[in-house]
Design a protein around this motif. Structure first.
Motif, mmCIF file in Angstrom:
data_model
loop_
_atom_site.group_PDB
_atom_site.id
_atom_site.type_symbol
_atom_site.label_atom_id
_atom_site.label_comp_id
_atom_site.label_asym_id
_atom_site.label_seq_id
_atom_site.Cartn_x
_atom_site.Cartn_y
_atom_site.Cartn_z
ATOM 1 N N LYS A 388 14.639 -3.226 -8.866
ATOM 2 C CA LYS A 388 14.105 -2.906 -7.425
ATOM 3 C C LYS A 388 12.951 -2.013 -7.815
ATOM 4 O O LYS A 388 12.029 -1.851 -7.141
ATOM 5 C CB LYS A 388 15.079 -2.260 -6.505
ATOM 6 N N LEU A 389 13.026 -1.080 -8.841
ATOM 7 C CA LEU A 389 12.152 -0.123 -9.285
ATOM 8 C C LEU A 389 10.766 -0.714 -9.381
ATOM 9 O O LEU A 389 9.873 -0.284 -9.013
ATOM 10 C CB LEU A 389 12.185 0.603 -10.304
ATOM 11 N N THR A 390 10.573 -1.943 -9.981
ATOM 12 C CA THR A 390 9.570 -2.709 -10.139
ATOM 13 C C THR A 390 9.094 -3.745 -9.578
ATOM 14 O O THR A 390 8.056 -4.431 -9.814
ATOM 15 C CB THR A 390 9.549 -3.128 -11.759
ATOM 16 N N ALA A 391 10.170 -4.080 -8.500
ATOM 17 C CA ALA A 391 9.685 -5.170 -7.814
ATOM 18 C C ALA A 391 8.242 -5.254 -7.000
ATOM 19 O O ALA A 391 7.961 -3.882 -6.661
ATOM 20 C CB ALA A 391 10.809 -5.553 -6.799
ATOM 21 N N PRO A 392 7.688 -6.265 -6.877
ATOM 22 C CA PRO A 392 6.288 -6.057 -6.119
ATOM 23 C C PRO A 392 6.314 -5.576 -4.776
ATOM 24 O O PRO A 392 7.750 -5.950 -3.974
ATOM 25 C CB PRO A 392 5.754 -7.561 -6.011
ATOM 26 N N ASP A 393 5.653 -4.678 -4.290
ATOM 27 C CA ASP A 393 5.768 -4.105 -2.907
ATOM 28 C C ASP A 393 4.048 -4.079 -2.564
ATOM 29 O O ASP A 393 3.317 -3.133 -2.831
ATOM 30 C CB ASP A 393 6.262 -2.798 -2.961
ATOM 31 N N PRO A 394 3.906 -5.075 -1.576
ATOM 32 C CA PRO A 394 2.395 -5.289 -1.229
ATOM 33 C C PRO A 394 1.856 -3.919 -0.819
ATOM 34 O O PRO A 394 0.610 -3.588 -1.255
ATOM 35 C CB PRO A 394 2.489 -6.209 -0.077
ATOM 36 N N VAL A 395 2.533 -3.222 0.082
ATOM 37 C CA VAL A 395 1.939 -2.100 0.752
ATOM 38 C C VAL A 395 1.640 -0.803 -0.451
ATOM 39 O O VAL A 395 0.634 -0.491 -0.729
ATOM 40 C CB VAL A 395 2.872 -1.455 1.720
ATOM 41 N N LEU A 396 2.760 -0.736 -1.145
ATOM 42 C CA LEU A 396 2.576 0.257 -2.251
ATOM 43 C C LEU A 396 1.486 0.000 -3.391
ATOM 44 O O LEU A 396 0.699 0.819 -3.760
ATOM 45 C CB LEU A 396 3.914 0.455 -2.905
ATOM 46 N N ASP A 397 1.584 -1.479 -3.692
ATOM 47 C CA ASP A 397 0.567 -1.752 -4.929
ATOM 48 C C ASP A 397 -0.779 -1.669 -4.481
ATOM 49 O O ASP A 397 -1.651 -1.463 -5.197
ATOM 50 C CB ASP A 397 1.084 -3.164 -5.057
ATOM 51 N N ALA A 398 -1.083 -2.019 -3.021
ATOM 52 C CA ALA A 398 -2.395 -1.866 -2.729
ATOM 53 C C ALA A 398 -3.016 -0.365 -2.642
ATOM 54 O O ALA A 398 -3.885 0.199 -3.243
ATOM 55 C CB ALA A 398 -2.640 -2.450 -1.147
ATOM 56 N N SER A 399 -1.982 0.693 -2.090
ATOM 57 C CA SER A 399 -2.443 2.042 -2.034
ATOM 58 C C SER A 399 -2.403 2.480 -3.567
ATOM 59 O O SER A 399 -3.178 3.573 -3.741
ATOM 60 C CB SER A 399 -1.365 2.971 -1.301
ATOM 61 N N GLN A 400 -1.454 2.054 -4.451
ATOM 62 C CA GLN A 400 -1.689 2.489 -5.838
ATOM 63 C C GLN A 400 -3.047 2.241 -6.287
ATOM 64 O O GLN A 400 -3.618 2.969 -7.199
ATOM 65 C CB GLN A 400 -0.565 1.632 -6.659
ATOM 66 N N LEU A 401 -3.628 1.180 -6.190
ATOM 67 C CA LEU A 401 -4.982 0.756 -6.600
ATOM 68 C C LEU A 401 -5.970 1.613 -6.377
ATOM 69 O O LEU A 401 -6.854 2.194 -6.918
ATOM 70 C CB LEU A 401 -5.194 -0.818 -6.302
ATOM 71 N N ALA A 402 -5.791 2.062 -4.924
ATOM 72 C CA ALA A 402 -6.926 3.007 -4.486
ATOM 73 C C ALA A 402 -6.814 4.611 -4.911
ATOM 74 O O ALA A 402 -7.690 5.002 -5.549
ATOM 75 C CB ALA A 402 -6.617 3.094 -2.702
ATOM 76 N N TYR A 403 -5.287 4.733 -5.224
ATOM 77 C CA TYR A 403 -5.017 6.126 -5.950
ATOM 78 C C TYR A 403 -5.618 5.896 -7.229
ATOM 79 O O TYR A 403 -6.189 7.024 -7.694
ATOM 80 C CB TYR A 403 -3.645 6.209 -6.036
ATOM 81 N N GLU A 404 -5.389 4.979 -8.014
ATOM 82 C CA GLU A 404 -5.823 4.834 -9.371
ATOM 83 C C GLU A 404 -7.267 4.910 -9.509
ATOM 84 O O GLU A 404 -7.670 5.997 -10.214
ATOM 85 C CB GLU A 404 -5.372 3.773 -9.932
#
Lengths: 1161, 465
Positions: A388-404
């Motif tokens: 579950k730690l690395t399972a895709p999560d559309p919301v988190l993954d999108a905000s991660q890109l912005a954070y990066e």
């Protein structure tokens, strides 16, 4: 040995008459004389051979210097051998200088008869396959009896009558189970009139779990089994799963060929089972060391030699270790033979040092079924949760890109890497500047101590902080250049100058420092402390980049640009601990400077009734963010503690159940992350800015790094509050900063972010995802905590699983070489695995082939050696007395045909141990009475003529087990780790290495005290005292034959050992609580419990009068009675009058100390 | 194991019932001395773990000028060193920080750490050229005691018990004492094999005399069993055993009866050995103040003398704590203080009783220490690693020269330059003093005649008086 039998023959005229002239057997009569007196110089050892004369071979005198022949068949006058042994001048043989005695008249006469009779040699009996006596080969005990009777007839002696039935059952029960029979068992046997009553008793005994334990115990002397490593610290070793394997093998009557193959080479069987691997522990039982300064090659050679010696001795009755240094002096075993055997054992996956650990690899886990299923279940949960730690999560993954993207931009501007203009090593290392990466890398020579001087240029007008990155060099992937990859940076010095006026250099004092990680005891502060020995190091995190941030009190810089000369000192006691690759960056942003940490202040103690209470309730400081409050009605205020340093355990005083609060302020220029380590005595709660980040309610002494906690620090003021709770004595705490990320982003994440997204590797993606989710997703942190908790559970279950040491072959075999004179560093010719050439065996390459060859059924020695041991177990002496030596120097068998017949029966029955035991126990020979008139004791003290039944003092373990058994104390539990029963105090302490985990004896309590002696923990450098007194070996080396002594210290042990006294009391209780009409019946009952027979009238009188006298004595001295009854952990039965119980305890001691009790008869 | 064990007691019984203490007595199989002995007994002091020769007996004045200089490669000559220091990049020379002076008629050099031993140098022979092979403690001390680095061989005391037996019916031939110590706390282990009997009969193993608990294991009756009670019980036991003997005729039963009687006599005689009330003050004073404390080396020296006086052949006194890898000046000082006065007392006491003439005293260890410092070298502190290539021991008494210094090492006490003495030679010499030819004192096991000195050893004639 043989000479002794000859002497015996000489002193018994009746026997001498039995050996007529002409009936001379070369092997029995002649070779032992030659072997003992001549072979050392005229035998198999080519290096020591004198005059080019070999007397062990036919024709071995053909090429002597003198040209004379030692043996001219039938011609005494021409035979030089005869002349020399009879000479008394300089020609005398053996020469006086040899230290060997002149031959006796009988020996000379024997050699004369031999030469006169033709001087023929025959092969050594034990090296020829055993022959089944053809006319009498029925698989019946009667065959054995006939063969024994023929020998008796030759000797002119007759058999003894059959032993009384009660005696016989006690004998057989002790022999097969190591315990005496119960009175009921004896009674049942006496009442059973059927023809096969005795045979059925044997069947019953062979089925008993006690049989397997008894047989295993005997085998463990051969296996040199112990519960410690044996050398140096002599720490605990967990080999007991091997011990339990041996018990199981005997319980299943595992055929001896399988038993052999699995122990010697179970690991090489196809798809070996766990049980087959455990079995290979046999050759991991050798003593091992972890002594500081050991030389690996030396000890690996010792281990392999021990395996050769043990294997050869146990299976072949050969003393091969003689050939470790030179060709064997007597037997046809060359030094080359030894090292070919050595080669079988030279490629085990083992290290020379056992690391003082409970098991040294190769090893396997031996979980119980329950442990195994529990762990499987937990592992499945870990996997499911971790997914579950690395399972895709559309919301988190999108905000991660912005954070990066945002963070990348921020980080790229935070630090400016500086180009180096020069880099020098004071001690001569090569320093390479990479202009593109702005790195400096060391290579080439790496002296013990060094100072690296790097000159850099900065164009920043104002420098507020410096960053030194420790980077991984591409080739070694470790931060430091030392052998273990660590570094110790002991000091950093900085000088600066304007770029346009380099001579105007000035020193810059660096005042604050932090690092993102540090090893305990090597805090970054040490690079500024002026002490050359202390420094910043990283032993636990050497495979990732790390950073050190340094700041001056005020920013510096020159408008024209600034030259920085940075000196990195590596001057600790740890040689060659230099950084491999570094990069220096600067920033003008003062917010990035290390946080400023206040000294500690403390308030307390808040004393309450219990530690639990102290932990649970709030005392006030929790709600005092400013650190200005007064508590406990104004009696307690914050006290500054300027002397408390990090990285040390601080004593908080002896205050009983209480809590003390500690407080500290961190001033940070920017938001960041930090990791702290704590230790506490006892419980601990930690708050960061009012948020509880740790709570652990424990009782423990304080130690460094008992807890690690990650915290977020905000820009500005941060308050760290600790509550240290104490129960009982001793109150203390420990604190250190493991690391501080001044940017709020770990360095490896920074590096990943710094790379263009297109050039990132998969590891970067995983790292970034983890960093992002961990920082911004509370659900992720919860999952991580759950994974950590589950992993902790897996570790707990795993840690409880016992291990046992096994054999595993190295993938790449070592090139075995002969070791000249047995010296590990004197390598001789290369050798391949093989068995001694004398066997004429086919080539073999593996231990498995060796094991199969041993039990092929064609081996001349293996079956004989094994059945001889069984014989010795029952009769006290083997048919070959020298059980450990069947070579030329070994003793001639007293009944060769019996030995050979049993050996053939053993092989033909499918190596059935119980079949051989049955044959012997069912024989009339075994069943004879063992008492005798005076005469036979003189002429045949060791019963070699088998004219009476066996009579042997019991082994140490049997004596103890018997006392436990007859007193009702014996705990029948089987298997598991060794136990520590009663032992006089101070024995381990007197000899133990102070920090060994067997330096102090911790006696067990409860029913662990009363396990069979097989399960007693065996510390090899101080074996169980009561057993050592009764001739138990130390188990440091294979012992095939125990000595059997009769000493006053044994008497003292049986009289005064706590276990013996307690057993006597329990035996007395047993009898006194039973339904006996009078004291005479009690005396009879007690004797029957121990000896399984009826007491004689005289015995009854002695015991009863003793009981009465003692009872009168103790009636007048109740205190003494109570003192005696208090011996041992079990409580005396209150319902019995103490004087009476004490009196009968002494009666019981009398019986337990009888010669008959400690003897199998 | 050949003829000795199982039938031994039987044979002694055959020899006559006049040997009640068969187990510890000589019997027909006991070889006895090969020639007239110079010493009847040995007191053997074991300085376990390797005292430094540099701070005790091997004076190297030239080293002072070489402080912190590297040991020349020509001296080390590529010899192996332990892996504890083989990683060191330098081998800085550490001169002794303790001054030496010459003493006695012999002018032997002794450091100021051993002032009492210094006073008696004219009573002893110091050998400065002892050497061995093993470089780690376990194999080295096993070699010292058994002549082999591997477990399994009999210890020197067991050999002597086997060859000579006890002079006293009531005491074993071989007694072992362990001492407390104040040097390095972290002491190496000892192993029961060091006083074990190996393949000799286990009756030859050293019997521990303890300073706490039962003096001899299981010596004391259980609580509530008075001496008279025990006596009455033993009488019943003997009566029962005699009935068994009448029935079965096994002579082993008679031996067992005798052993129980012997055990009873030991209960009477052994406690007296630890009772020093009959020792006059002037004798106690010889051993120094520690003698008042049970378990100290000084006390054990006095107990050793009492055992020797009563005919025990071989008394071994162990003291651990000499492993000065670091902090040598302080720890060695403590350790020297532990042994100095006791050694002095022992020799003087033996001398004034006339016992030194036929008692051999041996002060020895498993190896020496390196000239170079292990760890940091400062003017006031340093350590030394193991060094088997030369070390100092001393002997005194029966058969040994008085006031003799034997053998010499090079300027670095690294190599021997005169009269090397292997530990096998020391053992051969000890046996020689006892009237035993080390090449003839053999025992046949596994087809081979084993001996304490393996296939080596020669008597060190130069130290014999």
């Amino acid at each position: 040995m043989l000479c002794r039998s000859l002497l015996l023959l000489a002193v018994v005229p009746a026997l001498a008459a039995q050996a007529p002239v002409g009936d001379l057997d070369y092997g029995r009569d002649v070779r032992p004389i030659l072997s003992n007196t001549c072979f050392a110089c005229h035998g198999p050892d080519a290096n020591k051979r004198k005059a080019n004369l070999r007397l062990d071979l036919e024709g071995g005198d053909a090429h002597t210097k003198s040209g004379k022949r030692a043996v001219v068949p039938g011609d005494l006058a021409a035979s030089e051998l005869i002349r020399r042994i009879e000479a008394s001048d300089g020609d005398q043989m053996p020469p006086r200088s040899s230290g060997k005695k002149k031959l006796t008249a009988e020996q000379v006469a024997t050699l004369r008869r031999w030469v006169a009779g033709g001087g023929a040699r025959s092969a050594h009996w034990a090296f020829e396959p055993p022959q089944r006596p053809t006319t009498r080969d029925a698989a019946s005990p009667a065959t054995l009896d006939r063969l024994v009777e023929e020998r008796r007839a030759e000797l002119g002696v007759s058999a003894s009558p059959r032993a009384r039935r009660a005696t016989l059952l006690r004998r057989a029960t002790l022999d097969l189970t190591g315990l005496p029979p119960t009175p009921d068992e004896v009674a049942a046997f006496l009442d059973d009139a059927s023809d096969d009553a005795y045979a059925r008793q044997l069947d019953r005994l062979l089925q008993s779990p006690r049989y397997a334990e008894h047989m295993a115990r005997l085998w463990l002397d051969l296996a040199r089994y112990g519960d410690t490593h044996g050398y140096h610290l002599d720490n605990v070793r967990t080999m007991w799963p091997y011990r339990d394997f041996v018990v199981r093998a005997f319980a299943a009557n595992m055929p001896f060929d399988r038993f052999t193959i699995e122990q010697l080479a179970g690991d090489l069987l196809p798809n070996p089972s766990r049980e087959q691997l455990i079995a290979t522990g046999f050759n991991r039982c050798n003593p091992t060391t972890a002594e500081g300064g050991l030389i690996d090659a030396e000890y690996l050679a010792k281990y392999a030699s021990d395996r050769v010696a043990t294997t050869a001795n146990v299976w072949m009755g050969l003393t091969m270790q003689c050939a470790a240094c030179h060709d064997h002096k007597f037997d046809p075993v060359t030094q080359r033979d030894f090292y070919r055997m050595f080669a079988f054992f030279d490629s085990i996956q083992e290290e020379a040092s056992d690391q003082n650990a409970a098991f040294a690899p190769p090893d396997i886990e031996v979980p119980s079924a329950e442990q195994e299923s529990r762990r499987d279940e937990l592992r499945a949960q870990v996997a499911a949760t971790a997914a579950k730690l690395t399972a895709p999560d559309p919301v988190l993954d999108a905000s991660q890109l912005a954070y990066e993207e945002a963070t990348r931009t921020r980080l790229l501007t935070l630090w400016t890497p500086l180009p180096a203009t020069s880099a020098l090593s004071r001690a001569g290392a090569s320093m390479t500047i990479d202009a593109a990466e702005h790195t400096v890398q060391g290579s080439g020579v790496n002296p013990a101590r060094d100072v690296h001087e790097i000159v850099l240029r900065s164009d920043l007008p104002s420098i507020a902080a410096l960053r030194l990155e420790a980077l991984l060099p591409p080739d070694t992937r470790k931060l430091g250049r030392s052998d273990n990859g660590n570094f110790v940076l002991t000091a950093v010095e900085l000088e600066v100058a304007p770029a346009d006026d380099p001579l105007r250099a000035q020193k810059i004092a660096l005042l604050s420092v932090c690092a993102d990680h540090a090893q305990p005891g090597f805090a970054p502060r040490a690079v500024l402390d002026g002490a050359p020995a202390t420094g910043w190091a990283m032993v636990d995190a050497l495979t990732a980049p790390h950073e050190l941030v340094l700041a001056p009190a005020t920013p510096f810089g020159f408008a024209a640009g600034t030259l920085l000369r940075l000196r990195l000192h590596y001057e600790s006691q740890f040689a060659r601990h230099t950084l491999a690759r570094v990069r220096v960056s600067v920033t003008g942003d003062a917010a990035l400077r290390p946080s400023i940490v206040s000294p500690w202040s403390s308030v307390g103690p808040f004393v309450v009734d219990t530690a639990a209470h102290a932990f649970a309730i709030e005392h006030g400081p929790e709600h005092d963010p400013d650190g200005t409050g007064l508590f406990a009605g104004g009696k307690l205020a914050w006290q500054p503690q300027p002397a408390w340093r990090d990285e040390q355990v601080h004593d908080l005083g002896k205050v009983g159940n209480s809590a003390i609060y500690l407080r500290r302020v961190f001033e940070c220029g920017s938001e960041r992350q930090a990791e702290f380590a704590f230790g506490s005595d006892d419980g601990l709660i930690v708050w960061m800015n009012g948020e509880r980040v740790l709570a652990n309610e424990v009782m423990r002494p304080a130690a460094p790094d008992q807890e690690r906690v990650r915290v977020r620090l905000r820009a500005g003021r941060n308050v760290l509050l600790l509550k240290v709770v104490n129960g009982g004595d001793g109150h203390a705490f420990f604190f250190r900063v493991i690391g501080e990320d001044v940017t709020g982003v770990p360095l490896d994440v920074s590096h990943a972010l710094a790379r263009e997204p297109a050039t990132r590797v998969p590891a970067d993606a995983a790292l970034l995802q983890q960093h992002y989710r961990r920082t911004f997703a509370a659900s992720h942190r919860a999952l991580e905590a759950e994974v950590a908790r589950l992993q902790g559970d897996v570790r707990m279950v795993t840690a409880a699983i016992p291990h046992t040491m096994v054999m595993r072959e190295r993938k790449q075999h070592r090139d075995t070489r002969l070791l000249v004179r047995g010296q590990y560093d004197q390598l001789g010719e290369a050798v391949t695995p093989g068995v001694p050439a004398m066997f004429g065996a086919p080539e073999m390459t593996s231990r498995l082939e060796l094991a199969r060859w041993l039990v092929s059924g064609k081996h001349p020695l293996v079956a004989r050696v094994a059945v001889n041991r069984l014989w010795a177990q029952l009769f006290g002496v083997g048919l070959v007395r020298t059980q450990e030596d069947f070579g030329y120097q070994g003793e001639w068998p007293s009944h060769r045909e019996v030995l050979d017949w049993l050996a053939c029966e053993f092989v033909d029955s499918g190596w059935n141990v119980q079949h051989v035991l049955r044959l012997i126990l069912l024989s009339s020979t075994y069943q004879q009475a063992s008492g005798a008139d005076a005469d036979p004791w003189q002429h045949d003290p060791d019963n070699r003529w088998l004219a009476r039944g066996p009579r042997v003092r019991l082994d140490a373990e049997v004596i103890r087990d018997q006392a436990l058994f007859v007193s009702g104390l014996l705990n029948p539990r089987q298997g598991g780790p060794g136990v520590n029963p009663y032992q006089p105090s101070g024995l381990w302490e007197a000899v133990g290495y102070v920090s060994s985990n067997t330096a102090n004896y911790r006696q067990d309590t409860g029913d662990a005290l009363y396990r069979r002696s097989l399960y007693t923990f065996w510390k090899r450098t101080s074996p169980p005292a009561s057993m050592a007194l009764f001739d138990a070996p130390t188990r440091e080396a294979c012992v095939v034959r125990r000595s059997r002594t009769n000493t006053p210290t044994q008497a003292l042990a049986l009289l005064n050992d706590v276990q013996q006294v307690e057993a006597a009391r329990k035996l007395a209780e047993r009898v006194l609580l039973a339904d006996h009409p009078d004291d005479a019946a009690r005396a009879r009952g007690m004797l029957r419990l121990v000896l399984g027979r009826r007491a004689d009238v005289e015995e009854e009188v002695i015991l009863v009068s003793q009981a009465h006298a003692m009872q009168a004595h103790y009636a007048g001295d109740h205190a003494a009675a109570r003192a005696l009854l208090a011996v041992g952990e079990t409580k005396a039965d209150d319902s019995v009058d103490p004087a009476r119980l004490a009196a009968w305890t002494l009666v019981a001691q009398t019986i337990l100390n009888l010669d008959e009790t400690v003897t199998k008869r | 194991m050949s003829e000795l064990n199982s039938s031994l007691s039987r044979r002694s019984l055959l020899a006559g019932a006049a040997l009640p203490f068969a187990a510890w007595r000589a019997d027909k199989a006991t070889p006895g001395p090969h020639f007239a002995p110079r010493a009847k007994r040995v007191i053997y002091l074991v300085m376990a773990e390797g005292p430094s020769q540099f701070e005790t007996f091997d004076y190297k004045p030239g080293l002072a000028a070489l402080y912190d200089k590297d040991l020349p490669d020509s001296v080390r000559n590529g010899q192996r060193i332990t892996t504890m220091t083989s990683g060191q990049t330098r081998f800085p020379i550490a001169p002794s920080i303790f001054p030496f002076a010459q003493h006695g008629q012999s002018g032997a050099w002794v450091s100021d750490r051993l002032p009492m031993i210094a006073k008696m140098v004219d009573d002893i022979t110091v050998i400065r050229s002892t050497f061995t092979e093993a470089i780690n403690h376990d194999p080295a001390i096993t070699f010292l005691m058994t002549g082999s680095e591997l477990p399994g061989r009999p210890s020197i005391g067991a050999w002597i018990s086997q060859c000579l037996a006890s002079e006293n019916r009531d005491l074993p031939a071989f007694v072992v004492l362990h001492s407390s110590w104040t040097g390095r706390k972290e002491a190496q282990a000892l192993y029961s094999r060091l006083w074990g009997s190996g393949f000799l009969s286990s009756r030859h193993q050293g019997v521990l005399f303890r300073s706490a608990g039962d003096t001899v294991l299981y010596l004391d009756n259980p609580p509530g069993v008075a001496d008279a009670t025990r006596r009455a019980m033993l009488d019943s036991l003997a009566a029962m055993n005699r009935l068994a003997h009448a029935r079965d005729g096994d002579p082993e039963i008679e031996t067992r009866i005798a052993q129980y009687e012997m055990a009873y006599r030991m209960q009477q005689s052994v406690p007296e050995l630890n009772d020093l009330r009959d020792e006059p003050d002037d004798v106690l004073k010889l051993y120094g103040p520690d003698v008042a404390t049970p378990g100290t080396f000084a006390r054990n020296c006095l107990v050793a003398r009492r055992l020797a006086e009563r005919g025990v052949r071989f008394v071994q006194v162990y003291i651990r704590g000499w492993d000065q890898h670091g902090n040598l000046p302080q720890d060695l000082t403590n350790q020297c203080r532990d042994v100095d006065h006791g050694c002095f007392g022992l020799i003087q006491d033996l001398k004034q009783r006339g016992m030194l003439d036929d008692t051999l005293v041996v002060w020895t260890t498993e190896f020496g220490r390196t000239v170079y410092s292990q760890g940091a070298l400062t003017r006031s502190n340093y350590g030394r690693d193991h060094h088997p290539r030369c070390f100092s021991i001393w002997l005194a008494g029966g058969g040994i020269k008085r006031g003799c210094v034997f053998g010499a090492t090079d300027d670095f006490s690294y190599n021997i330059v005169q009269d090397p003495v292997h530990l096998h030679d020391v053992n051969a010499t000890i046996l020689h003093c006892l009237g035993l030819d080390h090449e003839r004192a053999t025992f046949s096991f596994q087809g081979r005649d084993f001996r304490l000195t393996d296939v080596a050893g020669k008597v060190v004639r130069g130290i014999l008086s």
